[in-house]
Design an enzyme around this catalytic site. Structure first.
Site, PDB file in Angstrom:
ATOM      1  N   SER A 190       0.915  -0.751  -0.095  1.00 32.26           N
ATOM      2  CA  SER A 190      -0.291   0.177   0.266  1.00 32.26           C
ATOM      3  C   SER A 190       0.618   0.986  -0.135  1.00 32.26           C
ATOM      4  CB  SER A 190      -1.426   0.193   1.288  1.00 32.26           C
ATOM      5  OG  SER A 190      -1.649  -1.123   1.356  1.00 32.26           O
ATOM      6  N   GLY A 225       1.793  -0.315   8.331  1.00 30.67           N
ATOM      7  CA  GLY A 225       2.199   0.382   8.640  1.00 30.67           C
ATOM      8  C   GLY A 225       2.877   1.025   7.361  1.00 30.67           C
ATOM      9  N   GLY A 226       2.645   0.687   5.552  1.00 28.35           N
ATOM     10  CA  GLY A 226       2.755   0.903   4.473  1.00 28.35           C
ATOM     11  C   GLY A 226       2.555   2.924   4.533  1.00 28.35           C
ATOM     12  N   ASP A 242      -4.298   1.936  15.243  1.00 29.79           N
ATOM     13  CA  ASP A 242      -5.195   1.159  14.131  1.00 29.79           C
ATOM     14  C   ASP A 242      -4.243  -0.575  15.524  1.00 29.79           C
ATOM     15  OD1 ASP A 242      -5.801  -1.341  13.097  1.00 29.79           O
ATOM     16  OD2 ASP A 242      -4.702  -0.450  10.684  1.00 29.79           O
ATOM     17  N   ASP A 262      -9.840   2.515  18.013  1.00 27.39           N
ATOM     18  CA  ASP A 262     -10.919   2.715  17.109  1.00 27.39           C
ATOM     19  C   ASP A 262     -10.436   4.152  16.496  1.00 27.39           C
ATOM     20  OD1 ASP A 262     -12.779   3.293  15.380  1.00 27.39           O
ATOM     21  OD2 ASP A 262     -14.724   2.267  16.775  1.00 27.39           O
ATOM     22  N   LYS A 307     -13.642   3.850  -0.695  1.00 31.61           N
ATOM     23  CA  LYS A 307     -13.634   2.459  -1.402  1.00 31.61           C
ATOM     24  C   LYS A 307     -15.551   2.234  -1.841  1.00 31.61           C
ATOM     25  CE  LYS A 307     -10.690   0.552   1.311  1.00 31.61           C
ATOM     26  NZ  LYS A 307      -9.017   0.690   0.685  1.00 31.61           N
TER      27      LYS A 307
HETATM   28  C1  LIG Z   1      -5.855  -1.317   3.753  1.00 29.50           C
HETATM   29  S1  LIG Z   1      -5.481  -1.492   6.020  1.00 29.50           S
HETATM   30  C2  LIG Z   1      -4.166   0.304   5.919  1.00 29.50           C
HETATM   31  C3  LIG Z   1      -3.332  -0.565   5.483  1.00 29.50           C
HETATM   32  C4  LIG Z   1      -1.854   0.696   5.385  1.00 29.50           C
HETATM   33  N1  LIG Z   1      -2.283   1.765   4.705  1.00 29.50           N
HETATM   34  C5  LIG Z   1      -0.356   0.242   4.926  1.00 29.50           C
HETATM   35  O1  LIG Z   1       0.210   1.037   4.556  1.00 29.50           O
HETATM   36  O2  LIG Z   1      -0.057  -0.506   5.661  1.00 29.50           O
HETATM   37  C6  LIG Z   1      -6.645  -0.931   6.282  1.00 29.50           C
HETATM   38  C7  LIG Z   1      -7.024  -0.920   8.541  1.00 29.50           C
HETATM   39  O3  LIG Z   1      -7.296  -0.845   8.621  1.00 29.50           O
HETATM   40  C8  LIG Z   1      -7.414  -0.797   9.954  1.00 29.50           C
HETATM   41  N2  LIG Z   1      -9.211  -0.574  10.596  1.00 29.50           N
HETATM   42  C9  LIG Z   1     -10.647  -0.602   9.371  1.00 29.50           C
HETATM   43  N3  LIG Z   1     -10.815   0.065  11.258  1.00 29.50           N
HETATM   44  C10 LIG Z   1     -10.556  -0.063  11.628  1.00 29.50           C
HETATM   45  C11 LIG Z   1     -11.051   1.124  12.501  1.00 29.50           C
HETATM   46  N4  LIG Z   1     -12.573   1.216  13.202  1.00 29.50           N
HETATM   47  N5  LIG Z   1     -10.057   1.323  14.023  1.00 29.50           N
HETATM   48  C12 LIG Z   1      -8.636   1.330  13.803  1.00 29.50           C
HETATM   49  N6  LIG Z   1      -8.331   0.382  13.018  1.00 29.50           N
HETATM   50  C13 LIG Z   1      -8.724  -0.352  11.724  1.00 29.50           C
HETATM   51  C14 LIG Z   1      -7.663  -2.530   9.974  1.00 29.50           C
HETATM   52  O4  LIG Z   1      -7.418  -2.899  11.170  1.00 29.50           O
HETATM   53  C15 LIG Z   1      -6.345  -2.124   8.583  1.00 29.50           C
HETATM   54  O5  LIG Z   1      -5.338  -2.550   9.195  1.00 29.50           O
END
Ligand SMILES: C[S@@+](CC[C@H](N)C(=O)[O-])C[C@H]1O[C@@H](n2cnc3c(N)ncnc32)[C@H](O)[C@@H]1O
Length: 361
Positions: A190, A225-226, A242, A262, A307
């Site tokens: 990502s 962490g990307g 997260d 959250d 999305k």
């Molecule tokens: C697509 S991944 C993110 C990837 C990240 N941007 C990267 O570059 O590595 C989506 C993330 O959103 C987190 N997530 C989804 N809903 C969440 C919430 N309500 N609170 C905290 N984290 C949440 C998930 O745990 C997941 O790690």
């Protein structure tokens, strides 16, 4: 009638066509699309409402959400045959550079299997094309910002679209796709999405303002962490929100504060320069969340993903946009909002919001 080629992600042709219809109409053009489903190509045929009015211009190729690139004055050259494909193509290209000068020749391809199969052929083909252009007396002026960029797009070995675009109104990359290198220490793929967003959604001045003077960011849905990695690389201090684990090497930099909370509820104690959000959540949740951060003045800039649903994605984008303006209390006089379906995006688009007056304050 003028034909325009719009390059989009394969499978998003209908969304791109719906957008083209609206963007052209806004600029005073009537048109209809030809959709090449699954090929990542829309051909938009259009005429100005008033053909006598010289002040009517087509929309700018950089203003589309679903198109990565737009090529103007396109025509299909048929009947290409082994031996000499270059001559008929160059004959068509000459009329697109009436001053005898071109800035760049771009050999582009469709995202279908056949299209991708043709891409390697260009390596062999391009010297013949450059020579044929030279023989026709066309000058290659790389620094001429007003000379057209010439495009060739071959759907098959027998036919090719030729067209042109203008440097200030088109993507700087072949097929509208920047070639990015995956950084070896990045925790997820990502990371390329945010890298591409900075290249595609920001101009040079904006990049300088935002990125060359490191500040603070919050990354909602940050793990592993990307996106945070991109900011840390640029010296930002990032609050990464997260419940999932963050990459240890990234944590060891000392520039990341990981909050296992959250992300829909998290609020920072102090306003940050940049809000990032890459959660897999419906726009109905993300848009009000982003709007509330701006309304409460918790961030100055934001980059976030939306999305999209399976159908009517352009409509969903427009609704999201309207909802964002309404809920945030901002408007296009105070803030710039740009969105694009990036090459590294899948079923989503990436949105940038920034204050109209550049600067962080
Ligand atoms: C697509 S991944 C993110 C990837 C990240 N941007 C990267 O570059 O590595 C989506 C993330 O959103 C987190 N997530 C989804 N809903 C969440 C919430 N309500 N609170 C905290 N984290 C949440 C998930 O745990 C997941 O790690």
């Amino acid at each position: 009638m003028r034909s325009f080629l719009l390059y989009c992600r394969a499978g998003f042709e209908k969304d791109c066509a719906a957008e083209a219809h609206d963007r052209f109409a806004e600029k005073g053009w009537n048109g209809y699309p030809q959709i090449q489903e699954g090929q990542g190509l829309v051909i938009f045929n259009a005429d100005p409402f008033d053909p006598e009015d010289r002040s009517i211009h087509p929309p700018c190729g950089l203003d589309f959400v679903f198109a990565r690139q737009m090529v103007d004055d396109a025509q299909l050259v048929k009947g290409l045959a082994d031996g000499d494909r270059a001559t008929p193509l160059v004959q068509a290209l000459v009329s697109l550079a009436p001053k005898g000068v071109y800035r760049e020749l771009r050999l582009e391809y469709l995202e279908s299997q056949e299209g991708l199969g043709i891409a390697p052929f260009y390596k062999k083909f391009s010297p013949a094309l450059f020579n044929a252009l030279k023989r026709q007396g066309l000058k290659h002026e790389r620094q001429d910002a007003r000379a057209p960029i010439l495009h060739i797009l071959m759907p098959s070995y027998e036919e090719a679209w030729v067209g042109r675009s203008w440097p200030s109104r088109t993507s700087p990359w072949v097929n509208g796709i920047p070639r990015l290198k995956f950084p070896k220490d990045a925790p997820s793929r990502s990371t390329l999405k945010l890298d591409e967003a900075f290249l595609t959604l920001l101009d040079e001045e904006e990049r300088k303002k935002l990125l060359e003077n490191p500040g603070t960011a919050v990354d909602l849905g940050a793990a592993p962490g990307g996106w945070t990695f991109q900011m840390v690389q640029r010296g930002f201090f990032v609050t990464a929100v997260d419940n999932g684990a963050m990459d240890q090497a990234l944590m060891n930099t000392g520039l990341v504060d990981h909050k296992t909370e959250d992300a829909l509820k998290f609020r920072p104690r102090h306003a940050v320069d940049l809000l990032l959000c890459d959660m897999v959540e419906r726009p109905q949740k993300v848009v009000p969340l982003m709007a509330s951060w701006f309304k409460d003045r918790l961030c100055r800039w934001a980059v976030f993903n939306l999305k999209l649903p399976m159908k009517k994605r352009f409509e969903e984008y427009e609704n999201s946009l309207q909802q964002f303006w309404e809920l945030s209390g901002l408007n296009p006089d105070t803030h710039v909002l740009r969105a694009r379906q990036l090459y590294h995006d899948r079923e989503e688009i990436t949105v940038l919001v920034r204050p109209k007056v550049l600067g962080r304050g």
